[in-house]
Design a protein around this motif. Structure first.
Motif, PDB file in Angstrom:
ATOM      1  N   VAL A 238       0.861  -1.178   0.000  1.00 62.38           N
ATOM      2  CA  VAL A 238       0.000   0.000   0.000  1.00 62.38           C
ATOM      3  C   VAL A 238       0.896   1.226   0.000  1.00 62.38           C
ATOM      4  CG1 VAL A 238      -0.138  -0.044   2.518  1.00 62.38           C
ATOM      5  CG2 VAL A 238      -1.856   1.212   1.219  1.00 62.38           C
ATOM      6  N   ALA A 239       0.501   2.255  -0.760  1.00 63.07           N
ATOM      7  CA  ALA A 239       1.323   3.455  -0.886  1.00 63.07           C
ATOM      8  C   ALA A 239       0.455   4.688  -0.688  1.00 63.07           C
ATOM      9  CB  ALA A 239       2.007   3.503  -2.250  1.00 63.07           C
ATOM     10  N   ILE A 240       1.043   5.676  -0.037  1.00 65.27           N
ATOM     11  CA  ILE A 240       0.391   6.974   0.171  1.00 65.27           C
ATOM     12  C   ILE A 240       1.370   8.040  -0.289  1.00 65.27           C
ATOM     13  CG2 ILE A 240      -0.674   8.529   1.837  1.00 65.27           C
ATOM     14  CD1 ILE A 240      -1.146   6.107   3.643  1.00 65.27           C
ATOM     15  N   THR A 241       0.920   8.908  -1.194  1.00 64.84           N
ATOM     16  CA  THR A 241       1.759  10.008  -1.657  1.00 64.84           C
ATOM     17  C   THR A 241       1.159  11.322  -1.194  1.00 64.84           C
ATOM     18  OG1 THR A 241       0.581  10.128  -3.778  1.00 64.84           O
ATOM     19  CG2 THR A 241       2.541   8.729  -3.675  1.00 64.84           C
TER      20      THR A 241
ATOM     21  N   ARG B  61       6.495   9.722  -0.731  1.00 68.26           N
ATOM     22  CA  ARG B  61       5.757   8.470  -0.897  1.00 68.26           C
ATOM     23  C   ARG B  61       6.088   7.537   0.257  1.00 68.26           C
ATOM     24  NH1 ARG B  61       6.935   4.616  -5.965  1.00 68.26           N
ATOM     25  NH2 ARG B  61       8.908   4.395  -4.827  1.00 68.26           N
ATOM     26  N   LEU B  62       5.041   7.096   0.944  1.00 71.58           N
ATOM     27  CA  LEU B  62       5.149   6.096   2.007  1.00 71.58           C
ATOM     28  C   LEU B  62       4.632   4.766   1.447  1.00 71.58           C
ATOM     29  CD1 LEU B  62       5.612   5.196   4.972  1.00 71.58           C
ATOM     30  CD2 LEU B  62       3.244   5.913   5.427  1.00 71.58           C
TER      31      LEU B  62
ATOM     32  N   ALA C  48       6.024  -0.496  -5.673  1.00 68.85           N
ATOM     33  CA  ALA C  48       5.062   0.393  -5.036  1.00 68.85           C
ATOM     34  C   ALA C  48       3.870   0.604  -5.961  1.00 68.85           C
ATOM     35  CB  ALA C  48       5.709   1.735  -4.698  1.00 68.85           C
ATOM     36  N   PRO C  49       2.650   0.676  -5.422  1.00 67.93           N
ATOM     37  CA  PRO C  49       1.473   0.885  -6.277  1.00 67.93           C
ATOM     38  C   PRO C  49       1.406   2.272  -6.902  1.00 67.93           C
ATOM     39  CG  PRO C  49       0.869  -0.066  -4.151  1.00 67.93           C
ATOM     40  CD  PRO C  49       2.291   0.400  -4.036  1.00 67.93           C
ATOM     41  N   LEU C  50       2.149   3.243  -6.361  1.00 67.73           N
ATOM     42  CA  LEU C  50       2.130   4.608  -6.881  1.00 67.73           C
ATOM     43  C   LEU C  50       3.543   5.015  -7.274  1.00 67.73           C
ATOM     44  CD1 LEU C  50      -0.240   6.354  -4.294  1.00 67.73           C
ATOM     45  CD2 LEU C  50      -0.794   5.744  -6.650  1.00 67.73           C
ATOM     46  N   PRO C  51       3.682   5.838  -8.309  1.00 71.84           N
ATOM     47  CA  PRO C  51       5.019   6.287  -8.715  1.00 71.84           C
ATOM     48  C   PRO C  51       5.569   7.337  -7.755  1.00 71.84           C
ATOM     49  CG  PRO C  51       3.382   7.319 -10.088  1.00 71.84           C
ATOM     50  CD  PRO C  51       2.631   6.343  -9.228  1.00 71.84           C
TER      51      PRO C  51
END
Length: 564
Positions: free
Chosen positions: A452-455, A520-521, A534-537
């Protein structure tokens, strides 16, 4: 490689089968040769010995071939010289016997030729070492050729030799191999014209080269055995010499591995006074110096951690007392004149910041001491993002920043410590609001099967090249002259990086001057899993393709794989 489509099916089908078996053979060869290739890559001694054997084999083989060929040529030349010297007397004898016959029709001529041939022959040609003598008269067909033995000389006296001796009237030699009595023997054939009273006849002297061949074979065998022994000896010497060098290197590698594993008392064995002994002694001296430095730094670090922890705890008591007095003053500030009331408000704000600093220092001391523990549980990250945004809404409104949440409609469940994740997001969103320059801040949450990723994206002043690695340092600020809006302590991102590492995740930063920054975490869905992507760049999607990518933060445990 596919077969061309224009080939008929009867041809393409066997080609496919052949290609399949070829690939299968290649895979089996690779599997069978894997141990040898692995040993070749890992063993310096094996490579040195193998290269020495190959080079010495080529050198000894070339030298042996030269010696054997030269010896065979010398033996052949010696045999030719002996035959040439012997032929002079044989020719003189034949001339003296044939000059008494002035015509070819002399009835005694065949008897004379037979006598000459028998007299000039040396030994029994049917036995080893016997020579063969033949007299022919190509210009006089009525004269029958005579040979000293009943052997077929057509294998020995060739047309080329006859053309040289009979046609060009010159001496000629050649080496021929013939089968005599079921034995294959090599002969030196010498032909010379013999002048007589009625014309020219040809004398052919055929000497077996059995002795010379035997000597040449013995020389070749001796050279081969000697060369093989020399190659083996060179291989053994190369192995021993390489072992003398490789063993100390291996010892140094093992000792270095133990030192890197924390066994600082490991040392190399010092034998003798040569260069390798000097290397071992220097290595041990370096290890001793490193041990002293590491022990000193560990002691300083321990004292620093203890000092930070003790000071933080000791300041709690006076801070509580000052907090109680400040709360009373702050509660009665409306009864004071404006200057004193403003001082009460400043006192309250600075006490809040001071208390936050003490809390952060205590948390950092726990990380430094290795006492931080992860209280992981299955948690929905969507409410955490919403709660962080709600708590920072007031600050965002004061500075004119809009918080834009881009969250999934379904729950995102991960095995994390909710308190630590919320603290990381609070630090990231707070920094983005502070440096957002009044532009929107975007918080995006996404997940896949493994992570899981949080930007957190802002469009503020951004980061200069190289600052992506500095933002996670303690008390570091991109622009120290800027006034703080959030009252931060300078430890927020450092603590966030430790929280991410404690989860086995990544906390990374990207930024460009004037284009904002993005943090990005990335956390594993299941606690203890290893992250691969990671699901997000890391680089924002609104970033231009030609832009230079940012640098990953120093806390990342693995290099991120961007999924666009």
């Amino acid at each position: 490689m596919r077969a061309p489509a224009w080939l008929p099916m009867s041809v393409r089908r066997p080609l496919r089968v052949l290609r399949r078996y070829f690939r299968l053979g290649v895979r089996r060869f690779e599997y069978a040769s894997a141990p040898a290739r692995r040993a070749w890559r890992r063993s310096l001694q094996l490579r040195v010995v193998a290269l020495t054997l190959v080079a010495s084999s080529l050198l000894v083989g070339a030298f042996g071939y030269f010696v054997a060929a030269s010896s065979a040529d010398i033996l052949l030349l010696r045999a030719q010289d002996e035959v040439r010297a012997s032929m002079d007397s044989k020719v003189d004898y034949a001339i003296s016997q044939l000059t008494v016959h002035p015509r070819t029709k002399d009835p005694k001529l065949p008897s004379t030729i037979s006598t000459i041939v028998i007299a000039l022959a040396d030994g029994d040609p049917t036995e080893s070492g016997g020579s063969i003598v033949s007299i022919r008269a190509e210009r006089f067909p009525e004269i029958t050729p005579f040979t000293s033995a009943k052997v077929d000389t057509r294998q020995l006296i060739t047309d080329d030799l006859i053309a040289d001796v009979a046609g060009r009237r010159k001496k000629a030699t050649q080496v021929r191999t013939a089968t005599i009595n079921d034995d294959t023997v090599k002969y030196l054939v010498y032909g010379t014209p013999v002048p007589t009273g009625f014309g020219q006849v040809e004398l052919y002297y055929m000497v077996p080269l059995t002795t010379e061949d035997s000597a040449a074979n013995q020389i070749r065998t001796t050279v081969l055995v000697t060369g093989l022994a020399l190659v083996i000896l060179l291989g053994v010497v190369a192995g021993l010499v390489t072992r003398l060098v490789v063993n100390p290197v291996r010892d140094a590698a093992r000792t270095a591995q133990r030192l890197s594993a924390g066994l600082l008392d490991q040392r190399m064995r010092v034998d003798g006074e040569d260069d390798l002994a000097l290397l071992a002694a220097s290595f041990n001296q370096m290890a001793a110096n490193l041990q002293r430095q590491i022990v000193r730094l560990e002691e300083m670090s321990r004292l620093q951690r203890r000092f930070t922890s003790d000071v933080s705890h000791e300041l709690r008591t006076p801070l509580t007392t000052v907090r109680m007095a400040a709360d009373l003053i702050f509660a009665e500030r409306d009864e004071f004149d404006p200057a004193v009331a403003r001082s009460a408000e400043l006192l309250q704000a600075e006490l809040d910041r001071f208390e936050s600093l003490l809390t952060d220092l205590l948390e950092i001391s726990r990380f430094d001491a290795g006492f931080a523990a992860l209280d992981a549980e299955h948690t929905d990250l969507v409410p955490i993002c919403e709660r962080v945004a709600e708590r920072l809404t007031g600050l965002a409104e004061r500075v004119g920043v809009q918080l834009d949440l881009r969250l999934p409609d379904t729950p995102v469940i991960a095995e994390v410590d909710p308190r630590r994740v919320e603290r990381v997001l609070r630090n990231l969103v707070g920094n983005a609001v502070e440096h957002g320059e009044g532009r929107p801040v975007e918080v995006t949450l996404a997940a896949d099967d493994a992570a899981v990723a949080i930007t957190v994206r802002d469009h503020g002043i951004g980061l200069k090249p190289g600052e992506e690695r500095l933002v996670f340092n303690r008390f570091w600020r991109a622009d120290p002259s800027r006034a703080r809006q959030t009252g931060g302590t300078g430890l927020g991102l450092s603590i966030s990086a430790e929280d991410a590492r404690l989860h086995g995740g990544w906390l990374e930063a990207w930024g460009a001057p004037g284009e904002g920054a993005q943090f990005r975490l990335t956390l594993p869905i299941r606690s203890g899993d290893r992250l691969l992507s990671a699901p997000l760049p890391l680089i924002p999607r609104d970033r231009t393709p030609a832009a230079e990518p940012g640098v990953m933060g120093p806390d990342a445990a693995e290099p991120a794989v961007e999924v666009v």
